[in-house]
Design a protein around this motif. Structure first.
Motif, PDB file in Angstrom:
ATOM      1  N   ILE A 220       4.125  36.920   8.195  1.00 24.71           N
ATOM      2  CA  ILE A 220       4.887  37.087   9.139  1.00 24.71           C
ATOM      3  C   ILE A 220       4.030  37.329  10.142  1.00 24.71           C
ATOM      4  N   PHE A 221       3.292  37.891  10.037  1.00 22.01           N
ATOM      5  CA  PHE A 221       1.821  38.611  10.966  1.00 22.01           C
ATOM      6  C   PHE A 221       1.577  36.820  11.289  1.00 22.01           C
ATOM      7  N   VAL A 222       0.835  35.836  10.394  1.00 25.71           N
ATOM      8  CA  VAL A 222       0.502  34.672  11.299  1.00 25.71           C
ATOM      9  C   VAL A 222       1.205  33.793  11.819  1.00 25.71           C
ATOM     10  N   ASN A 223       2.694  34.386  12.072  1.00 27.96           N
ATOM     11  CA  ASN A 223       3.907  33.766  12.173  1.00 27.96           C
ATOM     12  C   ASN A 223       4.277  34.674  14.026  1.00 27.96           C
ATOM     13  N   PHE A 224       4.133  35.526  13.619  1.00 26.55           N
ATOM     14  CA  PHE A 224       4.413  36.042  15.336  1.00 26.55           C
ATOM     15  C   PHE A 224       4.176  35.773  16.164  1.00 26.55           C
ATOM     16  N   LYS A 225       3.800  34.976  16.563  1.00 24.22           N
ATOM     17  CA  LYS A 225       3.646  34.308  18.470  1.00 24.22           C
ATOM     18  C   LYS A 225       4.602  32.996  17.963  1.00 24.22           C
ATOM     19  N   ASN A 226       4.739  32.504  17.203  1.00 25.86           N
ATOM     20  CA  ASN A 226       5.490  31.216  17.018  1.00 25.86           C
ATOM     21  C   ASN A 226       7.193  31.993  17.144  1.00 25.86           C
ATOM     22  N   VAL A 227       7.482  33.276  16.223  1.00 23.16           N
ATOM     23  CA  VAL A 227       8.421  33.353  16.878  1.00 23.16           C
ATOM     24  C   VAL A 227       9.139  33.928  17.611  1.00 23.16           C
ATOM     25  N   LEU A 228       7.950  34.651  18.569  1.00 23.53           N
ATOM     26  CA  LEU A 228       7.952  34.859  19.502  1.00 23.53           C
ATOM     27  C   LEU A 228       8.373  33.799  20.432  1.00 23.53           C
ATOM     28  N   ASP A 229       7.856  32.708  20.873  1.00 25.25           N
ATOM     29  CA  ASP A 229       7.356  31.829  21.266  1.00 25.25           C
ATOM     30  C   ASP A 229       8.531  30.421  21.353  1.00 25.25           C
ATOM     31  N   SER A 230      10.002  31.215  20.093  1.00 26.93           N
ATOM     32  CA  SER A 230      10.888  29.759  20.149  1.00 26.93           C
ATOM     33  C   SER A 230      12.460  30.828  19.752  1.00 26.93           C
ATOM     34  N   THR A 231      12.077  31.781  20.478  1.00 30.08           N
ATOM     35  CA  THR A 231      12.921  32.853  20.109  1.00 30.08           C
ATOM     36  C   THR A 231      14.167  33.800  20.969  1.00 30.08           C
ATOM     37  N   ARG A 232      13.443  33.996  21.977  1.00 32.01           N
ATOM     38  CA  ARG A 232      13.173  34.674  22.934  1.00 32.01           C
ATOM     39  C   ARG A 232      13.505  36.078  22.475  1.00 32.01           C
ATOM     40  N   VAL A 233      13.227  36.360  21.538  1.00 31.65           N
ATOM     41  CA  VAL A 233      13.758  37.339  21.114  1.00 31.65           C
ATOM     42  C   VAL A 233      11.878  38.840  22.002  1.00 31.65           C
ATOM     43  N   LYS A 234      13.203  39.965  21.963  1.00 30.90           N
ATOM     44  CA  LYS A 234      11.939  41.090  22.993  1.00 30.90           C
ATOM     45  C   LYS A 234      11.413  42.596  21.583  1.00 30.90           C
ATOM     46  N   VAL A 235      10.130  42.918  21.985  1.00 27.49           N
ATOM     47  CA  VAL A 235       9.921  43.951  21.445  1.00 27.49           C
ATOM     48  C   VAL A 235      11.004  45.386  22.110  1.00 27.49           C
ATOM     49  N   PRO A 236      12.068  45.892  21.077  1.00 31.98           N
ATOM     50  CA  PRO A 236      11.177  45.755  19.695  1.00 31.98           C
ATOM     51  C   PRO A 236      12.646  45.112  19.121  1.00 31.98           C
ATOM     52  N   PHE A 237      11.674  44.348  17.475  1.00 32.37           N
ATOM     53  CA  PHE A 237      12.214  43.611  16.708  1.00 32.37           C
ATOM     54  C   PHE A 237      11.722  43.547  15.627  1.00 32.37           C
ATOM     55  N   GLY A 238      12.503  42.853  14.780  1.00 33.63           N
ATOM     56  CA  GLY A 238      12.225  42.728  13.128  1.00 33.63           C
ATOM     57  C   GLY A 238      11.471  41.172  13.084  1.00 33.63           C
TER      58      GLY A 238
END
Length: 542
Positions: A220-238
């Motif tokens: 999950i940590f190593v994909n953190f940036k991938n998830v941010l860049d691909s999903t428009r999620v904003k902190v806070p998120f899980g």
RNA sequence: GCGGGUGUAGUUCAAUGGUAGAACGAAAGCUUCCCAAGCUUUAGGCGAGGGUUCGAUUCCCUUCACCCGCUCCA
């Protein structure tokens, strides 16, 4: 509850088998049988539904600081070896250990400290387990013991240089182990591979070594940036993930509790550092409630906050959700889930490199001397160098998110639900005499079979009606059809499987179109119209 | 990893240096209108390897697994 009874029921009814049983079994590995796979799958699906798919990101859940988003991930079991070097698992999981042949104690080769001393013409390396302050004192005490001297003879001890760790000692035959009475009782250092090693590539050599993940979190940590860049999620998120992990446990024991191959259900929740404590408390309570809602409601389930000195070096708070498993001594609990406040440790590690705590208690990159140039330092394990900071698009603030990690063991949860469900009670037989009944009282949501359908007798067209009901139920969830033998026997079989409802077609069905539904726990029966059976069961088991 | 204990049918347990039994469970059939023990029939086993022996499930060794204690536990 007697654990042996549960273990034999698991085998007998097909919840759990020993892995590779026909070859004598394999220590630390377990298989789920036909009922077990349904149970475990229901638990995992309940978790995924409640944590991810069913999560409402538009409103603020009870107890949460604000609304938040949840998303999922499924990453590989084998990852780049550097992941484990940076995370700290590589150094921690590949320790060299020495055993004491006399006391049967085991020590970390690099952590055992001591000092050379000469007396009576003999040179011995005295070791100690004492803290730094008491080290000198304890070494003298142990040295006197080694040479069989009295306290007043302390002056005859001739100490060399200063203390060093055992891994700098070549000759273990002259080492005096910390609790031994004789000299030279330590074995040669042996490697303990707590991570499973494998080879990537058909021509694999040692340079191609890789590891089976010991936890799903790092993916999950190593994909953190991938998830941010691909999903428009904003902190806070899980980000949630369910998957297998592997640890070479030194002592696998207690049924499936400590397995070498096991499944985790993990969330890494990313939030602003200022709000992280509140989020930690939210997740701690939320996760506890999840277990109680699914039936682990008794006194056997507890939440335990770790004391300050128990916390990992990076954590500002950790709570365990623990269950009083029947195989543990009275008053002891086994961990089902840990909810850890991990600060920015993980994302920072993957940016900068493996972190350790410095003298001031702050995290910094662990440095080691460059080979051949002892005065020059380099990171022991280099990070990715990628920027994993988060920019708040409203305030324009840049920060490394803090992480709250609810990490749950799917197999441990399954085992706890099995233990909690096991009951023996008394039910009357056909002569009205009370007989012992074994019943698995699973919450209907996790029960392997939701409903069983019986014709009361195998004639008069009852089987045909029952089969029709069975087909309609089966289209929606797991159901079971049985027409063999006495109906009481069929009820008892379902009780052992934990089926919450049994539907019986009888003579009255032929005249008014109703069937009986029997409740597993209360043994009560009531009649519903055939056409309403699916809805009646559905509303009770979803 | 160390010490102790245990491995016989799906489960729980017997017996034996000379053809391994039971109960429950399972399967098939009969019976049966509501909570496992009414009848008939059937299938199924000595954890694995080696040794001693004319012959080993039994004795010995090794190994594997499970249980208890210690050790370890990210």
């Amino acid at each position: 509850m007697d654990m042996d009874k549960l273990v034999s029921l698991c085998k007998r009814r097909g919840f759990l088998f020993q892995s590779s049983e026909i070859y004598g079994g394999l220590n630390g590995f377990w298989d789920y049988g036909p009922l077990g796979v349904e149970l475990k799958r229901n638990i995992k699906e309940a978790w995924w539904q409640d944590m991810v798919r069913g999560h409402d990101e538009l409103s603020t859940p009870a107890g949460a600081p604000e609304a938040y988003e949840m998303t999922g991930l499924d990453c590989t079991i084998i990852m780049h070896p550097q992941v484990w070097k940076v995370s700290g698992h590589y150094d921690l999981f590949c320790d060299m250990m020495v055993d004491c042949k006399e006391t049967k104690k085991r020590y970390r080769f690099d952590q055992l400290r001591g000092r050379w001393v000469v007396a009576k013409g003999k040179r011995v390396f005295i070791t100690t387990l004492a803290e730094a302050e008491q080290e000198t004192e304890d070494l003298e005490k142990r040295a006197l013991k080694a040479f069989n001297l009295r306290g007043k003879d302390a002056a005859s001890l001739s100490w060399e240089e200063k203390s060093m760790s055992l891994d700098q000692v070549d000759d273990l035959a002259n080492v005096f182990a910390p609790e031994a009475k004789e000299i030279g009782t330590l074995t040669e250092p042996r490697e303990f591979n707590l991570m499973f090693k494998t080879i990537v590539g058909a021509m694999g050599t040692e340079e191609d070594a890789a590891f089976l993940r010991p936890e799903t979190a790092q993916g999950i940590f190593v994909n953190f940036k991938n998830v941010l860049d691909s999903t428009r999620v904003k902190v806070p998120f899980g980000i949630a993930q369910i998957g297998k992990s592997f640890r070479n446990e030194i002592t696998p024991r207690n049924f499936t509790f400590r397995s070498r191959e096991f499944e985790q259900m993990e969330i890494e929740f990313f939030c602003h550092p200022n709000a992280s404590r509140k989020w930690y408390e939210y997740w701690r309570d939320r996760r506890m409630k999840w277990y109680t809602d699914l039936g682990l409601a008794g006194e056997r389930l507890v939440m335990r906050e770790h004391a300050a000195d128990e916390l990992s070096h990076y954590s500002v708070g950790t709570a365990d959700i623990e269950y009083a498993f029947p195989f543990l001594p009275e008053g002891e609990f086994g961990e089902l889930e840990g909810i850890a406040h991990r600060g920015d440790f993980d994302l920072r590690s993957h940016m900068e490199g493996k972190l350790v705590k410095n003298a001031e208690g702050c995290l910094e990159v662990e440095m080691i001397p460059v080979e051949g140039k002892p005065d020059k330092l380099r990171p022991k394990h280099r990070g990715s160098g990628r920027d994993l900071t988060y920019r708040d698009e409203v305030t324009n603030e840049k920060f490394v998110p803090h992480v709250i990690e609810p990490s749950s063991g799917a197999d441990r949860a399954t085992l706890a639900f099995l233990c909690e469900a096991y009951h023996e009670d008394q039910a009357p037989d056909e002569n009205g005499e009370l007989q012992t009944r074994v019943v698995m009282r699973f919450h209907p949501r996790i029960a392997p079979i939701k409903a069983a359908v019986f014709p009361l007798v195998k004639k008069d067209g009852l089987p045909e009606i029952a089969q029709e009901i069975y087909r309609k139920l089966k289209a929606k969830f797991s159901a079971f059809y049985d027409e063999k033998g006495a109906v009481g026997r069929r009820y008892r079989r379902q009780d052992e499987a934990g089926t919450p409802y049994c539907i019986t077609v009888d003579g009255q069905t032929l005249t008014d179109g109703t069937v009986t539904i029997r409740d597993r726990d209360t043994l009560e029966q009531w009649r519903v119209k055939v056409a309403d059976v699916v809805e009646e069961i559905s509303k009770r088991v979803m």
